[in-house]
Write a protein that holds these residues in place. Structure first.
Motif: not given
Ligand SMILES: Cc1cc2nc3c(=O)[nH]c(=O)nc-3n(C[C@H](O)[C@H](O)[C@H](O)COP(=O)(O)O)c2cc1C
Length: 202
Positions: A9-11, A13, A140
């Motif tokens: 999920y972080l990657h 964005r 985020l």
């Protein structure tokens, strides 16, 4: 929360700069703002203040006024009128056409006061850092909602103009603008410096 989905999920964005015209519901917008306030802050003073530009009229007011400052700044760099007009119009229309925008402001009134410049500067920076963290959380949270966002630095270059255009409370100091909407186009991941360039391991 297992770690792999979280890192995926972080990657995934991205800064999103093109949006579908679909509106963002008030419920989703408030959830994203609420998530932003879960950010850590110096002394837990929560110096962030948000101006939600939900209407096109409010975004136009901001974009028009900031555009004048931007134009003057670019002209003072000695750029051609055509070049300047093109760049100002691009920035203006991006803000107006985004389905929503959130202006991030800093309110120093509940931060500590020092009578020496060194500590006062540190306190100011801590407040700025806290607002920036809330902006990160906001981006985020927007991503978690399937929205895209991008941080626009223009208000930092036109603080007084922004305050006047949006009738901000006197203590609010504009820091950045986050444009929000459902992504029309998700760009490729932008490169990151390898860790060995940015980490000092002792
Ligand atoms: C403090 C800050 C200011 C930024 N200002 C702008 C801006 O004015 N215009 C813009 O298009 N992107 C702006 N960005 C977005 C960056 O360009 C973007 O985060 C970076 O290129 C990495 O891309 P990514 O977010 O898709 O990973 C800003 C980001 C930050 C954190």
């Amino acid at each position: 929360l297992s770690t792999q989905p979280f890192f995926n999920y972080l990657h995934s964005r991205r800064s999103i700069r093109r949006f579908l015209p679909d509106p963002i519901s008030e419920e989703v917008l408030w959830r994203v703002l609420e998530a932003a306030t879960r950010s850590p802050s110096a002394h837990n003073r929560q110096p962030w203040r948000f101006t939600v530009l939900a209407t096109q009229e409010s975004r136009r007011r901001l974009a028009d006024e900031m555009g004048l400052d931007f134009r003057n700044d670019l002209l003072s760099d000695g750029r051609s009128f055509d070049d300047v007009d093109r760049q100002v119009e691009k920035s203006r229309s991006r803000i107006i056409e985004a389905p929503a925008a959130v202006l991030l402001n800093l309110d120093l009134s509940e931060m500590d006061l020092y009578n020496d410049e060194k500590r006062q500067t540190a306190e100011y920076l801590m407040a700025v850092q806290s607002v920036a963290m809330a902006g990160g959380y906001l981006l985020l949270a927007a991503h978690a909602e399937g929205l895209g966002g991008v941080w626009i630095c223009a208000p930092l270059f036109a603080k007084e103009t922004v305050k006047r255009a949006l009738l901000l409370p006197e203590e609010w100091e504009p820091q950045g603008l986050i444009l929000l909407g459902f992504p029309a186009k998700v760009p490729a991941s932008r490169p990151r410096r390898p860790l060995n360039e940015v980490v000092q391991l002792l």
